[in-house]
Design a protein around this motif. Structure first.
Motif, short mmCIF file in Angstrom:
data_model
loop_
_atom_site.label_atom_id
_atom_site.label_comp_id
_atom_site.label_asym_id
_atom_site.label_seq_id
_atom_site.Cartn_x
_atom_site.Cartn_y
_atom_site.Cartn_z
N UNK A 143 0.84 -1.21 0.00
CA UNK A 143 0.00 0.00 0.00
C UNK A 143 0.86 1.25 0.00
N UNK A 144 1.92 1.27 0.81
CA UNK A 144 2.81 2.43 0.86
C UNK A 144 3.53 2.63 -0.47
N UNK A 145 3.94 1.54 -1.08
CA UNK A 145 4.64 1.62 -2.37
C UNK A 145 3.73 2.20 -3.45
N UNK A 178 -8.85 1.03 0.72
CA UNK A 178 -9.47 2.19 1.36
C UNK A 178 -8.41 3.22 1.73
N UNK A 179 -7.33 2.77 2.35
CA UNK A 179 -6.24 3.69 2.71
C UNK A 179 -5.60 4.28 1.46
N UNK A 180 -5.39 3.45 0.44
CA UNK A 180 -4.77 3.94 -0.80
C UNK A 180 -5.62 5.03 -1.44
N UNK A 181 -6.94 4.82 -1.50
CA UNK A 181 -7.83 5.84 -2.08
C UNK A 181 -7.79 7.14 -1.27
N UNK A 182 -7.74 7.01 0.04
CA UNK A 182 -7.70 8.19 0.90
C UNK A 182 -6.39 8.97 0.71
N UNK A 183 -5.27 8.26 0.68
CA UNK A 183 -3.96 8.92 0.55
C UNK A 183 -3.74 9.55 -0.83
N UNK A 200 -6.30 10.68 -2.90
CA UNK A 200 -7.49 11.42 -3.35
C UNK A 200 -7.17 12.81 -3.90
N UNK A 201 -6.08 13.41 -3.47
CA UNK A 201 -5.72 14.74 -3.94
C UNK A 201 -4.98 14.77 -5.27
N UNK A 202 -4.73 13.63 -5.86
CA UNK A 202 -3.99 13.57 -7.13
C UNK A 202 -4.94 13.03 -8.21
N UNK A 203 -5.32 13.87 -9.15
CA UNK A 203 -6.28 13.46 -10.17
C UNK A 203 -5.77 12.31 -11.04
N UNK A 204 -4.47 12.25 -11.25
CA UNK A 204 -3.91 11.15 -12.03
C UNK A 204 -4.06 9.83 -11.28
N UNK A 205 -3.85 9.87 -9.97
CA UNK A 205 -4.03 8.68 -9.14
C UNK A 205 -5.48 8.25 -9.12
N UNK A 206 -6.38 9.21 -8.98
CA UNK A 206 -7.82 8.91 -8.98
C UNK A 206 -8.21 8.26 -10.30
N UNK A 207 -7.71 8.81 -11.40
CA UNK A 207 -8.01 8.24 -12.73
C UNK A 207 -7.44 6.83 -12.85
N UNK A 208 -6.22 6.61 -12.33
CA UNK A 208 -5.64 5.28 -12.38
C UNK A 208 -6.50 4.30 -11.59
N UNK A 209 -6.93 4.68 -10.41
CA UNK A 209 -7.74 3.79 -9.59
C UNK A 209 -9.10 3.52 -10.24
N UNK A 210 -9.65 4.52 -10.93
CA UNK A 210 -10.89 4.31 -11.69
C UNK A 210 -10.66 3.23 -12.76
N UNK A 211 -9.56 3.34 -13.49
CA UNK A 211 -9.21 2.34 -14.50
C UNK A 211 -9.01 0.96 -13.86
N UNK A 212 -8.30 0.93 -12.74
CA UNK A 212 -8.07 -0.35 -12.05
C UNK A 212 -9.38 -0.95 -11.58
N UNK A 213 -10.32 -0.11 -11.14
CA UNK A 213 -11.65 -0.61 -10.78
C UNK A 213 -12.34 -1.23 -11.99
N UNK A 214 -12.32 -0.51 -13.11
CA UNK A 214 -12.99 -0.97 -14.33
C UNK A 214 -12.39 -2.26 -14.86
N UNK A 215 -11.08 -2.46 -14.62
CA UNK A 215 -10.40 -3.68 -15.06
C UNK A 215 -10.56 -4.82 -14.07
N UNK A 216 -11.23 -4.57 -12.94
CA UNK A 216 -11.46 -5.60 -11.95
C UNK A 216 -10.24 -5.92 -11.10
N UNK A 217 -9.31 -5.00 -11.02
CA UNK A 217 -8.08 -5.23 -10.26
C UNK A 217 -8.30 -4.95 -8.76
#
Length: 183
Positions: free
Chosen positions: A122-124, A156-161, A163-180
């Motif tokens: 998670x930290x990485x 949950x912690x990763x999303x919270x940490x 949340x302030x980076x739009x690129x990270x939010x977009x990556x997590x959205x993609x990871x969600x859509x890919x079922x990761x």
């Protein structure tokens, strides 16, 4: 051009052994830490983290162990070179100081015959995602690593940490859509 894997592994072991022997608190970070958690092996360099207060001690230990210590203009790391390999020793990650808490929550692992602390998945991923900018946002390179360690991530912690980076939010959205993720 990727570095020689045997040389990278040797530098990883020599660095960890020297820091461990002299009692410098540290943890493996970056691509090799993700590899320790099951991701594809790094092909570039070796990264460790140390607390800012331990930078000079870590540099002295590695210098005494025969590494060439280099102080680049960036003020968040120093480099230790051995056998053609660059080892980065970071004391700040994405602008934030490496803390005793971060080091304490590292996982003790056996890697390449050496027992050493390794940053948690998670930290990485948090640091990798928070570092994404319009200048560097290679989601394709990160996807295989995230897939490989997904069961070890506190989403949950990763999303919270991140949340302030739009690129990270977009990556997590993609990871969600890919079922990761476990969204």
């Amino acid at each position: 051009m990727p570095a020689d894997r045997d040389a990278l592994r040797g530098a990883l072991k020599r660095t960890a052994s020297a820091l461990k022997h002299d009692g410098v608190p540290f943890a493996l970070a970056g691509g090799y830490a993700l590899w320790a958690h099951g991701a594809p092996e790094s092909e570039n360099d070796v990264d460790f983290v140390v607390a800012e207060g331990d930078v000079e001690k870590a540099a002295a230990v590695l210098d005494a162990a025969g590494f060439e210590v280099v102080r680049p203009p960036e003020d968040w790391l120093f480099k230790a070179c051995t056998d053609g390999v660059v080892v980065d020793l970071l004391h700040r990650v994405v602008g934030e100081p490496v803390t005793a808490d971060l080091l304490a929550r590292s996982d003790e692992m056996d890697l390449l015959g050496v027992r050493l602390p390794v940053l948690q998945a998670t930290d990485l991923l948090s640091s990798k995602l928070r570092a994404m900018t319009e200048h560097y946002c290679d989601v394709g390179a990160l996807l295989p690593h995230v897939r490989a360690v997904r069961e070890q991530v506190d989403w949950t912690r990763l999303r919270s940490e991140t949340a302030g980076n739009d690129f990270a939010v977009a990556f997590l959205f993609l990871a969600d859509r890919l079922g990761i993720t476990s969204a």
